[in-house]
Write a protein that holds these residues in place. Structure first.
Motif, short mmCIF file in Angstrom:
data_model
loop_
_atom_site.label_atom_id
_atom_site.label_comp_id
_atom_site.label_asym_id
_atom_site.label_seq_id
_atom_site.Cartn_x
_atom_site.Cartn_y
_atom_site.Cartn_z
N ARG A 27 0.83 -1.21 0.00
CA ARG A 27 0.00 0.00 0.00
C ARG A 27 0.86 1.26 0.00
O ARG A 27 0.55 2.23 -0.69
N ARG A 28 1.92 1.26 0.78
CA ARG A 28 2.79 2.44 0.81
C ARG A 28 3.49 2.64 -0.53
O ARG A 28 3.69 3.78 -0.97
N GLU A 31 0.99 4.25 -2.80
CA GLU A 31 0.84 5.67 -2.51
C GLU A 31 1.96 6.50 -3.14
O GLU A 31 1.74 7.66 -3.52
N PRO A 34 1.05 6.99 -7.52
CA PRO A 34 -0.40 7.13 -7.64
C PRO A 34 -0.95 6.92 -9.04
O PRO A 34 -2.14 6.65 -9.20
#
Length: 242
Positions: A27-28, A31, A34
């Motif tokens: 997930r990081r 991020e 994007p």
């Protein structure tokens, strides 16, 4: 033109905390990217397996092994799946890399201090044991030794690789040869091999690269850089025959 997708493939684990830590890492990474579609796959234990995950991704895709060395999974499982597609590349695994040495050093610094005995200071420059999962694939051995050398250069003290399976010395033998040495856990997250190491090393063992907190920034950077290198290969493929 859309950027290639990223398929992050880890080993897979039945350990709930380990699986959550790896999912948070992905997930990081997402991020940080994007405008990139980020997907997860696994080579064992969890689903979807890597071929299924790869087949579900449309268009160009960069497969980043969330694995710490070359070996069967990178070469056969992921390499074989990617060869079936002209628009897929598999990057190098995460290790060896100086950013992993940075995280390993952080974990050692976070570990509980040794007991206040008379010999504690004498051991400050003594060896560190690097606990490696181990693989029969010969490509994994120089990777483990290179990681030990990089950590040793960072710590300015000897680092001895030891193996939890498939190779020698075993972690138990390494600790017998270096009693009292701290053990740097060269594993991505909690799971089967961490449990094996903990049974052998007990409190001498550090947390793995991923603990139950935020993923270390150098590790996120490393995954992003592996993706960018793979995306560059898709954008500028080598001439045929190379």
């Amino acid at each position: 033109m859309p950027r290639p997708a990223l398929l992050a493939v880890s080993h897979g684990t039945s350990d709930v905390a380990g699986a959550a830590a790896i999912a948070l890492l992905v997930r990081r990474v997402a991020e940080r990217l994007p405008d990139v579609a980020v997907h997860s796959g696994f080579v064992d234990v969890q689903e979807p397996d890597a071929p299924t995950a790869l087949a579900a991704v449309d268009g160009p895709v960069v497969v980043v092994p969330l694995l710490l060395s070359q070996g069967f999974h990178v070469r056969v499982d992921l390499g074989g799946a990617a060869r079936a597609r002209s628009n897929a590349v598999v990057t190098d695994p995460l290790g060896p890399d100086p950013r992993l040495a940075e995280v390993l050093a952080l974990r050692l610094a976070e570990a509980p201090a040794p007991g206040a005995d008379a010999d504690a200071d004498a051991d400050a420059d003594g060896p560190v044991v690097l606990a490696v999962a181990g693989s029969r694939d010969p490509r994994s051995l120089p990777d483990a030794e290179a990681m030990a050398a990089q950590l040793g250069a960072r710590l300015r003290r000897p680092v001895v690789p030891a193996y939890l399976a498939a190779r020698e010395p075993s972690l138990a033998d390494a600790l017998a040869a270096h009693p009292g040495a701290p053990v740097a856990t060269y594993l991505l997250a909690h799971g089967y091999f961490f449990d094996v190491a903990e049974r052998v090393a007990g409190s001498a063992l550090t947390e793995p690269l991923l603990d139950d907190g935020e993923p270390p920034a150098p590790l996120v950077d490393l995954v992003v850089d592996r993706y960018l290198a793979g995306a560059a290969r898709i954008a500028d493929p080598p001439p045929s025959g190379r």
